[in-house]
Structures are given as structure tokens and as C-alpha cells.
Design an enzyme around this catalytic site. Sequence first.
Site, mmCIF file in Angstrom:
data_model
loop_
_atom_site.group_PDB
_atom_site.id
_atom_site.type_symbol
_atom_site.label_atom_id
_atom_site.label_comp_id
_atom_site.label_asym_id
_atom_site.label_seq_id
_atom_site.Cartn_x
_atom_site.Cartn_y
_atom_site.Cartn_z
ATOM 1 C CG HIS A 199 -3.928 -3.402 2.532
ATOM 2 N ND1 HIS A 199 -3.019 -2.945 3.490
ATOM 3 C CD2 HIS A 199 -4.624 -2.109 2.277
ATOM 4 C CE1 HIS A 199 -3.106 -1.612 3.517
ATOM 5 N NE2 HIS A 199 -3.974 -1.223 2.649
ATOM 6 C CB CYS B 172 -1.020 0.050 1.214
ATOM 7 S SG CYS B 172 -2.266 1.113 0.902
ATOM 8 C CD GLU C 109 -2.180 -5.972 5.021
ATOM 9 O OE1 GLU C 109 -1.825 -6.390 3.905
ATOM 10 O OE2 GLU C 109 -2.240 -4.808 5.268
#
Lengths: 252, 205
Positions: free
Chosen positions: B187, B79, B189
Amino acid sequence: MITKRIIPCLDVRSGRVVKGVNFEGLTDVSSPVELGRYYSENGADELVFYDITASFEERQLFTDILREVASTIFIPLTVGGGINTLEDFDRVLKCGADKVSVNSGAIRSPNLIAEAAKRYGDQCVVLSVDIKRVGGRFHVFAKGGREDTGLDAIEWIKRGEAAGAGEIVVNSIDTDGVKKGFDIEMLEAVNEAVSVPVIASGGAGSIEDFITLFREIPTIDAGLAASIFHFGEVSISDLKAALAADGVNVRL
Amino acid sequence: MIAIIDYGVGNIFSLYSSFKYIGAEAVLTSDPEEIRAADKIILPGVGAFGDAAEKLRATGLADVVLEQAAAGKPILGICLGMQLLFEKSYEYGAHDGLGLIKGRVVTMDGVVPEDYKIPHIGWNGLHFPENREKSPLFKYIREGECVYFVHSYFGAECADSVIAAVEYGAELTAAVSSGNVYGVQFHPEKSGQVGMKILKAFCEL
């Protein structure tokens, strides 16, 4: 192309999910951790956790649970309920929340949205608004929908966007719990007024209600619901398959 | 060992949990020695470019990243961490980045059609450029699989480095690489199983 998001919302009190939950294959249906993981692995695009605790001890418990949920799910997590200060933002973000939802706290403290957006970024601040029709106008209600603030909802939301809210959740009190569909008229009015993503909440009772939502308002971003998912009345995978068949772009 | 650089920016807790989930050893650290000792480096980041670049420089960690990149260690910017890899950003003024990826970071305002909302928030499909071999970072990912984006700025003038793009009324940079340096705008994650597979592939570089 960006997909429409489907977001289940969990109300958590005393470390447990309240409102009935009825799933097969879960060992503990009232555990926010189990339920969060279940949704995360079964097609939810995000999760919202609402902290509806009444006491300090319960709030500590919520914080512990939140940390555990955040470490076991790998989709975005929004936390709301009782967010009144920057310290509240800090507390839930440190536990692993990605976004923080403000409602009454923003009404009480006019600078909360701006200060939080400045510190954590617009993408972190979600403005959640409870709206009800009063004399033909949309009014903002506070305290869980019990108190008419007299504020014009569209004006309030525009102010919130200008202050830095990165997303808007519209909860229609008029359709909430009725399960006869989202409040298309209200959602359209809000969606027209702002340029940030808008999330529809309140009124979903069936798969058809989501299809209607995205068909009537093609630029609305997401649909949020609680009990229809928890009770297993609608599974997220069935919902998404039906949306895809209707031409709505969803993540399958 | 994966070193996740902790310079006070963003939600790195989820990144740590993600590596744990895929069975990789990771550490959150701001210690240059620990970063030097790691096999791979993650540069995370959420927020505004200027602040983050300043923090990275003030802590001396910018130099550590540059030195480790030059030494050939795999680095993944996520990001804002990806945007920091670029030469320059124009988010609230002009700021210098690390210059590990050629190009600059610009607003999507005026680039995406007017009826597209900014920020670009949500799940969107990855597209891999046809004219180049698929990056090893995406070896487990199929064309069109969705990942989670939250951003208002994107990497531009970096055509040579683009390893994945995303369609949002315009084609936006979703991932870049140059040698051992990688960056993803989304992202991983927060991108469910697809994201975990991308992190796993990074661990296997």
C-alpha cells in the site's frame, strides 16, 4: 525481511489526547492531529487511536478528528474503543481507519469478529485482549480491565483467530503502568498459541524493555506503548536505532 | 487528473489524501466518462478477490479498465487491485481476473516456511531484480526501502513482469508491470514518504 513494528497509542477524549504529552516543537501537544502527524513523520510504523469518549456528542467529535487525522498521516491507522457492532466498524472505516480493534464488544457479541472479518476482511479486525493472572491462569478482563470474565485468555484468543481476527493485541494488566518491562511469559503463551501477528502491550518503560521483548520472543511482531512515547521519555528514532544496533530488523 | 476507481471496495479515502498531499489532482469516481477523461487510472482494492472481480464486472468498470489499458493509459493496481490485473486467482475457488498481467494469484500458505505468519502484515524491504532495468515507478526508491504490506495471496508465475520482490521466507512478488499497466502488492498510500515517492513517480509516467 519483515521489520518489527513500533506503535504509539493515543487515547482521545473530547477531541483531545489525554494522558500527559510532553514534546518540544509541537504547537499543540494535546491535538490528536498534530501528534498523529508528529509520530507519522518520526518513525512510528502504525498509529492506534483509542476513543474513550463518554457521550454521543463527544463521539461525533471523535469521528471528525479521526477523519482529519486519517487525511494527514500516511501510515496504517487502527481505531479502537467502543466498537460493539458492525455499524461501529463502518463508522470508523468510513473516516479512514485501516483496522478496527475490538475488545469488550467481542465478549458481549460473540459473532462480531466473524461478521466483521467476513465483511471487511481478516486484515481489518484486530482482537485486543486485557489479560490478568488469576490463580495461576490467564483470565480475560472486560470493561477496561475492571471485570474478570472468567474466560481463559488463550482459549479466547484462539477462538478469535478462528473467527477471523487478523492480529492480536495482548495487554497485560499485571505489567501495565508498572514500566518494568513487557509481560514476556504471557506474550510467549499467546504467541505460541496463534499463527497471526501478535502485538505486545503493557509495561514498556525503557528502550531496554523493547530489546528484551524482541530478544526473548523473536517471532513477536510489534511493541505498542503510550506514555513513554508521549512524555518524550523514549523517542521512536532512538528506540529504533538501539534495536537495529542489537540486531533487530526495524524500519529506520 | 488521476481517476481512482470507486467500485465499493476498500479504503480509497487514504489514496485520495495521498495524491492531494503530493500535489496531484485526483478524483474518486465510478463514472466511465470521467475515467476515460483522466490521464492516469488507479485500481484500488481490499478484501476478497471473487467479490471484487464481480463488483468490477457488474459495474461495467472492468471493460473500461481493459479499454483504457489497450489505449495505452498508465494504470496502477494497488493490493487487491494489483491482483485483479492477473489472469486468475485461487482465493476461495477459482476466479478470472482482468488478464492484463500474465500469471495467477495464489496463497502463500505452503510457499512461505511454516513459522512465518499469514497474512504477511507489516513493513518490508523492496528488492529490484538485477537482470532488468529499474522500473520508472521506483526511480526515487533505493534497494531495501520499506513499504507496508497486508496480504495472504500473491502473484505467481509472472517472472517476466516482476519489477520488485519482497523477502518473506520466500521471494514474493511486490510489484509488476507490463507496458503501461503497473501493479503493487503493498500500500503506497500507507507507506509514509517512500509510498508518496512511488505515487509521485506514477504521476510522472
